[in-house]
Motif scaffolding. Sequence first.
Motif, PDB file in Angstrom:
ATOM      1  N   ARG A  52      27.024  22.056  35.513  1.00 24.75           N
ATOM      2  CA  ARG A  52      26.185  20.768  35.392  1.00 24.75           C
ATOM      3  C   ARG A  52      26.953  20.130  34.363  1.00 24.75           C
ATOM      4  N   ARG A  97      14.482  14.836  33.287  1.00 21.31           N
ATOM      5  CA  ARG A  97      15.487  15.814  32.896  1.00 21.31           C
ATOM      6  C   ARG A  97      15.867  15.455  31.534  1.00 21.31           C
ATOM      7  N   THR A 101      22.639  12.492  32.356  1.00 20.44           N
ATOM      8  CA  THR A 101      21.206  13.343  32.066  1.00 20.44           C
ATOM      9  C   THR A 101      21.482  14.993  32.515  1.00 20.44           C
ATOM     10  N   VAL A 102      22.164  15.039  33.641  1.00 18.25           N
ATOM     11  CA  VAL A 102      22.497  16.350  34.076  1.00 18.25           C
ATOM     12  C   VAL A 102      23.407  17.150  33.287  1.00 18.25           C
ATOM     13  N   ARG A 103      24.493  16.292  32.690  1.00 19.72           N
ATOM     14  CA  ARG A 103      25.389  17.071  31.618  1.00 19.72           C
ATOM     15  C   ARG A 103      24.393  17.355  30.243  1.00 19.72           C
ATOM     16  N   SER A 162      29.105  17.389  35.490  1.00 15.36           N
ATOM     17  CA  SER A 162      28.494  16.405  36.309  1.00 15.36           C
ATOM     18  C   SER A 162      28.811  15.003  36.052  1.00 15.36           C
ATOM     19  N   SER A 197      26.606  12.698  36.122  1.00 17.49           N
ATOM     20  CA  SER A 197      25.439  12.043  35.720  1.00 17.49           C
ATOM     21  C   SER A 197      25.229  12.696  34.208  1.00 17.49           C
ATOM     22  N   GLU A 241      24.657  26.150  35.041  1.00 15.98           N
ATOM     23  CA  GLU A 241      24.549  25.397  34.027  1.00 15.98           C
ATOM     24  C   GLU A 241      26.057  24.861  33.533  1.00 15.98           C
ATOM     25  N   GLU A 289      15.331  11.247  36.289  1.00 11.53           N
ATOM     26  CA  GLU A 289      16.256  11.390  35.008  1.00 11.53           C
ATOM     27  C   GLU A 289      15.459  11.476  33.595  1.00 11.53           C
ATOM     28  N   SER A 331      15.853  18.331  28.502  1.00 11.54           N
ATOM     29  CA  SER A 331      16.927  18.888  27.817  1.00 11.54           C
ATOM     30  C   SER A 331      17.052  18.520  26.246  1.00 11.54           C
TER      31      SER A 331
END
Lengths: 953, 359
Positions: A101, A504, A108-110, A104, A106, A98, A501, A508
Motif C-alpha cells: 500500500r 480510508r 489515501t491508500v498510501r 500505491s 492513490s 501494508e 476515500e 488512517s
Amino acid sequence: MTSGGPAIFSLALIALDAAMVVALFAVKRREKKRFRRTSAALAAIVPPLERGEALPGDIPRSEVFDAVVAGEDRFVLSRAARETVARRMGLGREWRREISRLSSGSRTVRALGAFRLRYFDRERSVEALNARLRVERTRTVKLRIADSLVNLGEAVSVDAILDSLHGESPEFAERMVAVCSPLAGAFAAAFARRKPVDESERLFFIRSARRYPCEAYGDFLLAEAERGGPLGREAARVLLKTRPSVLESPRFLSNPDPDVRSIAVGSLGRRDDPAGIERLFSFLSDPETRDAGMYALRVLVSRSAGNLKRILRRFYREEDPVVRDALADILQDRIDFFLYDILTQRGMAVRKLAETLLDSGRPFGIASFLNRNRDPRIEEEIFRSVRPRLAGRDDLARGFAAALKPDVRERLGLPPSETPGRTRRPVAKPEDRPVMIAALFLLVLAPVAAFMLGRGPAGIDPAAALSSFSRGYVSTFAFYAIAVNAVSLFLLFFSTRELAERLRAKRSRSASSLYTENMLPSVSIIVPAFREEKSIVESVKALLNMKYPEYEVIVVNDGSPDRTMETLIESFGLERTEPRRISVIGTEPTLGWYRCPGRPELLVIDKANGGKADALNAGIEAARRDYVCGIDADSILEPDALLRAAALTLDSEEELVAAGGNILPVNGCDIRSGDLARIGIPSSPIAAFQTVEYLRAFLSGRLGWARLKCLLIISGAFGLFSRKRVVEAGGYMTRNGPMRKDTVGEDMELVVRLARTLRERNIPHAIRYAFDANCWTEVPEDLRTLSRQRDRWQRGLLEILSRHRAMIMNPRYGRIGLVGMPYYLLFETIGPFYELLGYAAATVSLALGLIDAGTALFAFASAVLSGVLVSVASLAAAERQVLYFSVKETWKLLAFAVLENFGYRQLMGATRATAYVGYLFGHGGWGAQKRKGFAAGTAGTGTAGTGTKPAAP
Amino acid sequence: MTSDGNPAGLDGRADGAEHTVSDAEFGLRKILLARGEEIGRLRALLAESESERRRLADEILRDPRTGYYGASVFAKHLSEAIMFARDLGGSGFVVAAELAGIDSISNSFGAASAEDAVARAASFLRGFFPGDSLAFRLGPVRFAWTLLGSDAGAAAGIANRARLGLFEADIFEAKVTGAFAMLDLSEFVSLRGSPADAAADAAERVVELLAAARASGGERVESGVETLEEIGGLPLACVVEPDSWHAAALVERLRANGWEVERFADGETAWESILRMKPDVVISELDVPRLDGFALRRAMRSDSGLHDVPYVLVADIKNDSAIREAASLGILWYFKKPYHMAELEGVVSALAEGIRRLS
C-alpha cells in the motif's frame, strides 16, 4: 415506439431498483456483522494484552490485526502490548499488504498503509517508512508517515522528517510540529546538529520551542525575532509565551519590524508595576504599536483597579489627542468603576470624564452602567451631562436609544429605536430580466419551433401532426428525465468513490491524535440569533460542549425584539467587555460585546437588526480563530460534527477554504437538554420525504460534487470556512458589506464567490464535504411553509447564477465554470421548467389519446423508476455512514424513497419553476410579505408547526 | 495538618469571589482526565447497544490495575465515564465532571430529582474509588485534570486555585486553568476521616447548593475563597532543572503568578538548599546531574520535615517502568515534556494552597 421496448426498459429498471433495495439491507447487515465480529475479537484480545500476557493462539492472525486496527480508537495499547501484537503479526500477509500500500498510486491508500505499519515489527516498519518519506511528495501522506514514525518512537527518523519539510508551506510545518510533539526532545537535540536554513524547517523549530523551551533554541529564537519578517514574528510570539522578559529590551521594543515591536509591547502587559505602565503609554503614540499597547493596558486593567486609576490620571494629563482617544476607549469599558463616585467630591472629575467620552461618541459604557444602576440620584446626575449632548449628536441619541433599557430610556426622554418585529429580509431582484424572459419564452416555444422546422412547409393533417409532435415531445421529455437521473447516477458513482476515500482517510488516523495541540485548526463558531429566547441558552450550552480541542463561540444577537439578549445575560452572567473587531467587513451598528466570566470562550455580540448574513458578518469581524463556522441557532450540532468537518483539513492537499456537513431533519428525533438522544424518522410525511431528499442531496449529490471538485453549496446551517479567505472575499454579501448589495441565498453565494476569487487569484484551494458531520435542524412539516422555503432557495439560486454568469462555460474557472455552474443552470434552473412542461404534455397527450401507452410507459419508467434507483442508492450510501436507523425505520425510509418519486419530487420541481416566474415578475408582491423568523433553511421558532424542540431544563 | 477533626470551614465564608451554581444545570457531558499521551489510555467505547457497552465495561472492570495512568476520556454519561475511569485502577480517579443534562444522571441512576441524582452519583463514585479522593467540579470544561492520590486537600486547592486563574484565553492559556469552576471544596477537607468522606461531604454540599440555587431562582450563591495574598506571604518553589532556558521560562511564569522561586542546576545543591529553606513545593527534572529526580525524592521522603512537601516531576521519559517507579516513590504529579506551563503552574499553586489551608 413499440410497446415492447418501454416495457422491457421499465422491467429492467424495476429489477435494478429491487437489487438496490437488497443491496441496502445487505450493507446494513454487513456493517452490523463486522462490528460484532470486531467487538468479539477485541474482547478476546485486549484483556490479555493489557495484562502483558501472550495472545490466545486460536485467534487467526488476520482477525487479530482487524481487531487491533478497529480498536485503535477504543483502546490505546501500551508499548509492551504493541510489541506483543507485532510479534504475533510477524512479517506475514498483512505486513506485505501494508507495505504494498505504501507504494500505491492513490494517496489515501498510501496514508492507510503508513498508518497501519505501526502495528508491525518496529525496525522493519521504521525502515520502510523512512524510505518512503524520502521520496514522498504528497503532504497528507508525509504527515501520516511522520505520525507513525513518532508513534513507533523512533528518534532516528528525525532527520528524514526534517528533510521532508523543505520547500513546504508554513501551514505544513505547523502540522508537522503538532504531529512530532511527543518527540520534541529528540528534535531539540537534533537542532544544533542541523543548523537549519530552509524556512519551513526554521519555522518548525521555532514552533517546537514554544512547547519545549530549552537552551538549544535560546539564541536561535532571539536571532530570528531580531531579524523580523514572518519567521521573526513567530519567534517573537514564542518568546512572548515563554520568556516575555527578554522582549523588554530595545532590541525588540525598537525593532525595525513593526509586528515584532507590537509583540514586544505585549510583553509589557505582564508586569504589573507603575514603571511598566508608563512605558506602555509611550507606545500608544506610535500607530503601529498602539493596538498592542492598548491590549496590554486592558490586560493590566483587568488585573487591578489601581492600574485603571493610573490610566485615568494619564488621560487627564495627556495632550496628544490620538493617545487620549485610545485611553478613552479603555476607560469607557470601565466607566462604571468611576460613575459610582459621581456624587462624591470626586464628582467633578468623573463628570468631566463622562463628558469627554460622550463628546467623542462613546455612549455604550455609560449606557450599560445606567442599565445596571439602582440609584436615582446618580442617574439624574449622569442625565445632566447626557441630555445637553443629545440634541446635537444624532449618533449619541441613537446609541442610547438602542442600548438603554426601556424604562431608563423613557426617563432620559428618548423615543425608542425601531426594533423590527421581523428581521430584515433581502429580496431577490433580477438583474437581467429581459434575458431571463427571453429564455423562458424560448424554452416553451423551442420544441414547437423545432417541430415546425423539422416538418417543413408541406401541409399535413393537423391531427396526425399533433400526435407525432406529442410523441416527439413526450419522448424528449423522457430522455431528459433519463438524462437527469443519469447525471444523478453519475454523481452517485463518484459519491461512492469519494466515500470510500474519505473512509480510508478516516481509518488512517486515530481519533486521539486529533486532540494533539495544533493538529486541527482553531474555530470560531458563529451563531446568529433572532427571536430565540426560548432555546438560545440550550443551544449555546450545547455548542460550548463540543468535542473539539480549540474553539470559541460567538453569539450574535441580531436586534431581537424579544428577551433573547436578556436571557443570555441572565443565564450566563454576561459582563460587558471591550469591543472586539479583528477584521472589518461592515455591518449594522454593534451595541455591545459581552463575555461570560467563567467561560472565556464565549462572546456575545448585541447588534442592530440586519438579517442573518449581516449577523454572520458581525461574528466574522469579531472572530479570532483560523476558521469560522456558521451555525443556525435552532440547529443541533452533533458533538463531534465540528471535529469531523475540521478533520478535512488533514485530508486535503490544498488549503481547505470551505467545508460543509450533513443537514438532517430533527423532526423525528428525541432531544434532551439540547442533546440528540435518539434519531428517528419524522412521522409527518412531508418531513419524511425531506429526510430522503436530504440524504439523497447530500450523500449522492454533494459527495459526488466534492469528488469532482465542483462543490458549490455549503449549507447555511452548518458550514466551516477559512476566516482569512472569507474576509478577503468580503464576507457574506450584504448591503453593509463591500458588495453593497443583499442576496437571498447568502450561503451558496459565498461559496461561489470564494471559488471565483480564489481562482482568479490562482490560489489552489479545496472545498469539501464531510459526510459524517451531522447537523440536525427542523424542517417544515406543512406544504405551505415548505413551498415558501423552496421558492426562496430557488430565487437565491437564480440570483447567484445571474450575478456570477461570467463563470458559466468559462474555462478560466475550471470545472466549476465548465461543469458545476452549467449543471445548476441546466438541471436546477431550466430543468424544472422542462420537467413541468413534460409532465403536462404527457398527461394531456395521454388523455387526448395523442400518444400510445408505450410512449407513456417509457416516460413514466424513465422519470419515476430511475428516480427510485437514485433514492434507494443514496439510502445504501447513508448506511455506510452508520446512521443507525433501525430496520423498521429503514423500511419506512425505503417506502418514502419510492413514494417521493410519485408526486413529491414533481411538486418540488413545480415550486421551483413557479419560483422562476415569481422571481421575474412578482418580486414586489411575493417578497415583501414573506418576512418571518430568521432561519434561511428552517422554520424558526413557532412557524414550523409541531416538531421536537429542545426541552428547557 | 491540624489535629482536630473539623472539616475546615463548613460554616462557610462570606468573603471572596462568587460563583454561579446554575452551572450545575449545564449537564454532564464529558469527564476529562488529563495528560498521559503515550502512557495514557484512551478509551472511548463506541458500543452500539447498552448491553454491548455493559459487557465491555465488565471486562474492563474485572481487570485489576496498579500504577499510574493518566488518560483522556470522552464519555457521554457519567456511568460510562466512571467505568472508564475505574480502569485507572487504585491510584487514579476522575476529577472533573461537567454536568450536562442532570437528566442523564437521573436516568443513569434512577433518581427522582437533580439533587438526588447528584447525591447518588457521588455515592456511586465513592463505590469505585474507596481509597481515593474525588473532586466534583460543576461546570463546563474543556480540559481537566487527573488528580492522583488521596489528598482531598490538594484536590480542593486545585479547584480553588484554578478558579482564581480565569484570564483571557490567549494570554494565560485559561482554557486550561480557566475551565475549572465553581465550588470551593476546601470546605470539605476531612482531616481525620478518609478522603472518601471528604468526597461525600462535597457531594452533600453540592446538593445543598443546588437546592439553594433552585430555591433562589438560580441566583448566585456565595462561597468563600482566599486569595494567595490573604494566606500570607509568597510561597516558595524550588525548581531543579539543568536546562537554563527552560528553567528561566518556568521561573518567569511562576514569579509572574506570585511565587518566589529558587532555581538549581544540579541535585546536590538543590538538596542542601531544600533542607534549609523548606519550600512549599519542589519541581524537579528527572535527569539532573549529581542527584537525579528519584534520588532527590527519596531523600526528601526520608526527612521528617520534608516528606509531605509536594513534589512534581518533570521529565521526558516514555516508558511505563519509570512511571511505576515514580508512583512507588509516592510521586503523584508527573508532567511529561512537552507540557503546558500553565498547567504546571496551576497544579503547583493549588498544591501549595491546599497544604497551607490545612496547616
